[in-house]
Design a protein around this motif. Sequence first.
Motif, PDB file in Angstrom:
ATOM      1  N   VAL A  23     -11.949  -5.271   7.930  1.00 39.48           N
ATOM      2  CA  VAL A  23     -12.294  -4.609   6.667  1.00 39.48           C
ATOM      3  C   VAL A  23     -11.489  -3.325   6.485  1.00 39.48           C
ATOM      4  O   VAL A  23     -10.912  -3.083   5.422  1.00 39.48           O
ATOM      5  N   PHE A  24     -11.419  -2.503   7.539  1.00 39.12           N
ATOM      6  CA  PHE A  24     -10.717  -1.232   7.421  1.00 39.12           C
ATOM      7  C   PHE A  24      -9.229  -1.453   7.156  1.00 39.12           C
ATOM      8  O   PHE A  24      -8.634  -0.811   6.286  1.00 39.12           O
ATOM      9  N   ALA A  25      -8.601  -2.377   7.896  1.00 40.35           N
ATOM     10  CA  ALA A  25      -7.175  -2.611   7.726  1.00 40.35           C
ATOM     11  C   ALA A  25      -6.864  -3.307   6.409  1.00 40.35           C
ATOM     12  O   ALA A  25      -5.797  -3.083   5.819  1.00 40.35           O
ATOM     13  N   SER A  26      -7.773  -4.151   5.919  1.00 36.56           N
ATOM     14  CA  SER A  26      -7.563  -4.799   4.628  1.00 36.56           C
ATOM     15  C   SER A  26      -7.428  -3.753   3.530  1.00 36.56           C
ATOM     16  O   SER A  26      -6.585  -3.874   2.622  1.00 36.56           O
ATOM     17  N   TRP A  27      -8.260  -2.707   3.622  1.00 32.56           N
ATOM     18  CA  TRP A  27      -8.152  -1.607   2.669  1.00 32.56           C
ATOM     19  C   TRP A  27      -6.864  -0.827   2.894  1.00 32.56           C
ATOM     20  O   TRP A  27      -6.101  -0.563   1.949  1.00 32.56           O
ATOM     21  N   ALA A  28      -6.588  -0.468   4.145  1.00 29.38           N
ATOM     22  CA  ALA A  28      -5.434   0.376   4.437  1.00 29.38           C
ATOM     23  C   ALA A  28      -4.128  -0.285   4.006  1.00 29.38           C
ATOM     24  O   ALA A  28      -3.202   0.391   3.529  1.00 29.38           O
ATOM     25  N   ALA A  29      -4.038  -1.619   4.169  1.00 26.25           N
ATOM     26  CA  ALA A  29      -2.815  -2.323   3.810  1.00 26.25           C
ATOM     27  C   ALA A  29      -2.546  -2.313   2.308  1.00 26.25           C
ATOM     28  O   ALA A  29      -1.408  -2.499   1.874  1.00 26.25           O
ATOM     29  N   ARG A  30      -3.579  -2.082   1.517  1.00 27.43           N
ATOM     30  CA  ARG A  30      -3.416  -2.102   0.053  1.00 27.43           C
ATOM     31  C   ARG A  30      -3.357  -0.710  -0.555  1.00 27.43           C
ATOM     32  O   ARG A  30      -3.401  -0.561  -1.782  1.00 27.43           O
ATOM     33  N   ILE A  31      -3.258   0.318   0.280  1.00 27.98           N
ATOM     34  CA  ILE A  31      -3.194   1.684  -0.251  1.00 27.98           C
ATOM     35  C   ILE A  31      -2.033   1.859  -1.233  1.00 27.98           C
ATOM     36  O   ILE A  31      -2.199   2.506  -2.285  1.00 27.98           O
ATOM     37  N   PRO A  32      -0.828   1.308  -0.950  1.00 26.45           N
ATOM     38  CA  PRO A  32       0.249   1.434  -1.949  1.00 26.45           C
ATOM     39  C   PRO A  32      -0.133   0.841  -3.306  1.00 26.45           C
ATOM     40  O   PRO A  32       0.230   1.401  -4.360  1.00 26.45           O
ATOM     41  N   ALA A  33      -0.862  -0.285  -3.305  1.00 25.08           N
ATOM     42  CA  ALA A  33      -1.275  -0.899  -4.569  1.00 25.08           C
ATOM     43  C   ALA A  33      -2.262  -0.004  -5.309  1.00 25.08           C
ATOM     44  O   ALA A  33      -2.187   0.147  -6.542  1.00 25.08           O
ATOM     45  N   VAL A  34      -3.196   0.599  -4.563  1.00 27.08           N
ATOM     46  CA  VAL A  34      -4.160   1.510  -5.188  1.00 27.08           C
ATOM     47  C   VAL A  34      -3.436   2.721  -5.783  1.00 27.08           C
ATOM     48  O   VAL A  34      -3.750   3.171  -6.889  1.00 27.08           O
ATOM     49  N   THR A  35      -2.473   3.242  -5.037  1.00 25.94           N
ATOM     50  CA  THR A  35      -1.695   4.387  -5.531  1.00 25.94           C
ATOM     51  C   THR A  35      -1.003   4.044  -6.840  1.00 25.94           C
ATOM     52  O   THR A  35      -0.993   4.843  -7.788  1.00 25.94           O
ATOM     53  N   ARG A  36      -0.438   2.837  -6.901  1.00 25.44           N
ATOM     54  CA  ARG A  36       0.267   2.409  -8.121  1.00 25.44           C
ATOM     55  C   ARG A  36      -0.711   2.212  -9.285  1.00 25.44           C
ATOM     56  O   ARG A  36      -0.457   2.674 -10.395  1.00 25.44           O
TER      57      ARG A  36
END
Length: 411
Positions: A23-36
Motif C-alpha cells: 500500500v505504501f509503495a503503491s502510493w509512493a510510486a505514483r507521486i509524480p502523477a499526483v504532482t502533475r
Amino acid sequence: MNQKSVRHAALATFAVFAINGFVFASWAARIPAVTRVLGLTAGEMGLLLLTIAAGSVIALPLAGTVVARLGTASTVRVGGFTSSLGGLIIATALAWDSVPLTALGLFFFGVGIGLWDVSQNVEGADVERRLGRTIMPRFHAGFSGGALAGALVGAALSAMNVSMSAHLFAIVALVVVAMVAIPRHFLPSARTTAAADSQRAPDSQPVRASGGALPGKARSAWSESRTLLVGLVVLGAALTEGAANDWIAKATVDGIGATESGGAIMFAVFVASMTAFRFFGGRFIDAHGRVPVLYGSLGAALLGLVLFVVAPNIWLAGLGAVFWGAGAALGFPMGMSAAADDPARAAARVSVVSTIGYVAFLAGPPLLGFLGDHVTVRWALLAIGAAIVASILTAPAAKPLPVEDYEGASR
C-alpha cells in the motif's frame, strides 16, 4: 496454544506486513502523477507529503495505548480502515483537483499507517516468542517484498495511463477485504491496559496479567533508558534505509554519471539485498545473538555506505549498495524485537521505538537533500555514518531481557 495456531498467526502477520508495504509503495510510486494532476512544484509536493509524516508522528506515540486497549487484531483493522479512508479522500480530491482535500486524505493515510505499523510489530514479536525462534526480520522482508511489488504495480499502472483515483479505489478495496479476513488469524490478545496500571496506588504491589507479566504504562516508556537506547539503535537503521530509498538512485545518476535506468537498477540492488538478508537473517540472530549481529549489520551498512560514496565506478558502487542493503536489513526488526521483550509492556515500548525510528525515516532524507544542495547528494550521504556509529555504540541495549528483569527494565 497449539503450534498450528501460532503458524497461522505467523502467516497472517507476514501477509499484513506485505500488504502494508504494498500500500505504501503503491502510493509512493505514483507521486509524480499526483504532482502533475495537482499542478504542484517539487517543493510544494514536498510540503504536501509532510502531512503523511504529521499523521504518522501523531499516531505512533498513541498506538501503544490503542494496542493495549483493543489488541493487535483490532488495532491493525483500525489502522487499515483509517488508511483506506485516507485513500478514498485522496482519490476524491484528485478527481476534484483539490490540494487541501488531498492534504486531509494524506493525514488520515499517515495516521492509519502508523497504527497499522505498531500493531503488526507487536503481533510479530508475540508470534516470535511463541515460536521460540527469530522470525521478525522475515516479517520485515514481507514489507520490503510488498513494497517492491507495490512500486512495480504503480509503475505499470502509470505506464498504462491508469488514473491515480482508479488506482487508489482498487487499493482501498484490497485493504478492506484483507483487514476483514486476515487479522482473525492473529494470536488471542490479553489486552492489558495502561489504565489498570495507572489506577494502582503508588506503593501498591504490581498486579500481574494472566500471562505472568506486568501490564505496562504507555506514558512511562518514554522515561525508560533501555527503551530510548533501543530507539537510538533503530534511529540509525531507519535513517540508513530511508536515505537509500530516497537518494541512492539520484546519487547514482548525479554522482557516478549513470543513466536514470542505471539509478533505478542501483535502487533495486539495494532493496534486493535488504530483502534477502531480512528473509534469512533470523538464522544468524539465533546462531550468534542479537547484539553481535547488530554489530555486524551496522558495520556492513557503514562499509557499504562509504564504498558507495567513494567508489570510482558503478561496479564498486553496486558492491557498496549490496553491503549497504545487507547492513540496513536487520537493525529495525531487531529493535522491534528488543522493545517487545517484555510482552506486557510490548505495545508501549514498540510505540516509542517506532516513533523514534519513523521520525528518522521520514525527516532524515529531506535534511540530507538540503545538505546535498551544498555538497551534492552523494557526499551528503556520508552524514548517515554518524547515526550508524551512534547505533553501534548503543547496540548492547538490545540484548534480550531475562524474564526476571521484565519488571525492572525501566530502571
